[in-house]
Enzyme design. Structure first.
Site, PDB file in Angstrom:
ATOM      1  CE  LYS A 156      -4.455   2.101   2.778  1.00 40.53           C
ATOM      2  NZ  LYS A 156      -4.796   1.673   3.910  1.00 40.53           N
ATOM      3  CB  SER A 188      -8.296   3.554   3.342  1.00 37.80           C
ATOM      4  OG  SER A 188      -7.332   2.997   3.671  1.00 37.80           O
ATOM      5  CB  SER A 215      -8.173   0.597   6.138  1.00 38.73           C
ATOM      6  OG  SER A 215      -8.472   2.220   5.742  1.00 38.73           O
TER       7      SER A 215
END
Lengths: 491, 94
Positions: free
Chosen positions: A79, A154, A178
């Site tokens: 990420k 997210s 997330s």
């Protein structure tokens, strides 16, 4: 090669039996990424050249018969809020658009040492603030099951990169759901580990007392392996566990769950819950009962207030953590300014997106004079109550089960005009972060419209082993086919 | 709870952000909705609980030891404006 069904074990076996080389493997993965990612948009940055170079080194190691690392040759995505030395790390924000970290996050260091190959950095909501990946400053990521829908957030890029078969293993971060919510939306497995189990050094901070890095993968076993590779104490993160930690989850993952006690918090299956989600999760609970666990319904009345407390605490920490972005040492800097004050004001106003600004504003408000006691302090005290209620529950139950998300993956743009509506999508995940306990989401079926539905398993601090064992047993029972048929127009 | 545009502007100032009139108006609206949800917390009975009642242990501190950072040049890779080894910023003190 049937990449979308590759597991870490099948990659290791393929490499060792010389069925394919690591260069061939990576070449095939990049072919797939180059073909489909223009539609899915999982990645902000791809590292094709470096990956192939690394793969060549792996092949040489295998040829020489050298000792191989835990994830030798396995492609992983990271990420874009986890720092990677020499690879751009943007947090999907204009603020860090050109930021190239001078160091690796501890997780990245561990992955490199274990032989993993970093194929790229995945898209996310700006500074990990959001539940749909629509808040990325660059572009929106699509759900591989239906490209008109969001992948969740997210860590939407991480989840979609796994679901689309771009990588067998992805790393995301979870502050209020997330990892779990996008895992649920994309039909993959994702775990938020116990707070402190994985080092946060090099994770760009959002809510420091809530943030935790964790893996996402296609299967429960790969998710467990992904966690094993990165867990453990780290002197660079003062909140990480103090002693060495080497639990091998695969040793017990197939031992079954006979005799385990599972609690179902009735408030997590309320009337607001989507009916199809409720029915699939209930079916899974029945399946667990058949597998020999004792099921009991109980009351855990924390969903509503927990959500408020979460948004108060996380926004307060965000307003403080994001105070560092002032255009002075790194990151975006405004073009024209008269003085120091204007440099900071214009840099921040131009560099942050709408959601980041909203959270900074909420955080500043709840910490400001006159509101601190009414909001922040009360939320922190309520957080203690949540911890206590979970502790009490875990004195009775080994694992707590609930849906991961109260809603199915929604259409892109459907919730962007109503921030509160978007926040409500996190109702079932945020309390886990307030308590610091581990929780995993795995696919348990589909809606009639063929959208994935996720089930969530929670356990007491450092009881990941019980979660993996329960999830693996259910996975073997349900046999959900979680590889999407991507009907995409390929140029 | 209703939030006024004036309050929003005051918070923006504290947060080092500048909002247009339209943005401030929109944010005041959104804030009112969000803060109404936050009022949940006022309904809870939290008697007898302190801020750190159920925290297990304190953070671990490492020894305050100097560790040389090898790639000094890379540390400054992201700086926009430099003079030798210093970062250039506008004048702070008149």
């Amino acid at each position: 090669m049937n990449l979308e069904r590759f597991t870490i074990d099948s990659i290791k076996q393929g490499l060792m039996s010389k069925q394919f080389s690591d260069v061939e493997l990576l070449t095939e993965y990049f072919k797939r990424i180059n073909k489909y990612d223009m539609h899915i948009k999982s990645f902000i940055t791809l590292c094709e050249e470096e990956s192939l170079k690394k793969a060549k080194e792996v092949d040489e190691k295998i040829a020489k018969g050298e000792k191989l690392g835990f994830l030798e040759g396995v492609p992983v995505s990271i990420k874009d809020n986890i720092c990677t030395n020499t690879i751009k790390t943007t947090c999907a924000s204009k603020m860090l658009n050109d930021f190239i970290p001078p160091y690796d996050a501890s997780v990245v260091k561990k992955l490199k040492e274990s032989g993993a190959v970093i194929v790229g950095k995945t898209n996310m909501d700006e500074f990990a603030m959001g539940s749909s990946t629509e808040n990325s400053s660059f572009f929106k990521t699509k759900n591989p099951w239906d490209i008109d829908r969001v992948p969740g957030g997210s860590s939407g890029g991480a989840a979609s990169s796994t679901a689309a078969g771009f990588v067998p293993l992805a790393y995301g971060s979870d502050t209020g759901g997330s990892i779990r919510q996008p895992a649920s939306f994309c039909g993959v497995v994702g775990i938020k580990p116990t707070y402190g189990l994985v080092s946060r050094y090099g994770l760009i901070a959002f809510g420091s007392s809530l943030d935790q890095i964790g893996p996402l993968a296609g299967t429960v076993k790969d998710c467990a392996l992904g966690l094993e590779a990165v867990q453990g104490s780290d002197t660079k993160d003062s909140t990480s566990i103090k002693e060495e930690y080497c639990i091998n989850y695969l040793n017990t993952i197939e031992d079954g769950i006979k005799g385990l006690k599972i609690g179902i918090p009735k408030e997590f299956l309320s009337e607001d819950l989507n009916k199809e989600i409720k029915s699939k999760v209930s079916e899974s609970i029945k399946a667990l009962e058949k597998l020999g666990v004792e099921i009991e319904e109980f009351s855990l009345p924390i969903t509503e207030t927990g959500l408020s407390a979460y948004y108060i605490v996380s926004s307060a920490e965000a307003s403080s953590n994001l105070g560092r972005y002032d255009g002075v040492r790194y990151g975006y800097r405004t073009d024209k300014f008269e003085d120091y004050k204007e440099l900071i004001l214009k840099t921040r106003t131009e560099g942050f997106g709408d959601e980041a600004k909203r959270r900074i504003m909420i955080g500043t408000y709840v910490l400001s004079s006159g509101y601190y006691d009414a909001y922040y302090k009360k939320a922190m005290i309520y957080r203690q109550k949540v911890k206590k209620l979970f502790k009490d529950a875990f004195s009775k139950y080994d694992v707590i089960v609930s849906p991961t998300s109260p809603i199915l993956p929604f259409k892109i743009g459907e919730k962007t005009n109503n921030p509160l509506d978007m926040y409500l999508a996190d109702t079932l995940t945020v309390n886990v972060n307030l308590a610091g306990i581990p929780a995993l989401s795995m696919p348990c079926g589909f809606s009639k419209s063929k959208l994935p539905i996720g089930i969530q398993f929670m356990a007491d601090h450092f009881n990941e082993e019980k979660i993996f064992r329960t999830a693996y047993t259910l996975e073997q029972e349900l046999k959900v086919d979680n590889v999407p048929q991507m009907k995409l127009e390929v140029k | 709870m209703k939030v006024t545009i004036k309050e929003v502007e005051y918070i923006a100032k504290l947060a080092n952000l500048k909002l247009t009139e339209k943005e401030a108006e929109k944010m005041a609206d959104e804030f009112s909705g969000i803060l109404t949800h936050f009022d949940n917390i006022k309904k809870e009975n939290l008697d007898g609980i302190q801020m750190y009642s159920f925290d297990d242990e304190s953070s671990k501190l490492r020894d305050d030891k100097v560790i040389e950072f090898e790639n000094k040049e890379e540390l400054f890779r992201n700086v926009k404006d430099m003079s030798k080894t210093s970062i250039k910023i506008p004048k702070v003190v008149e």
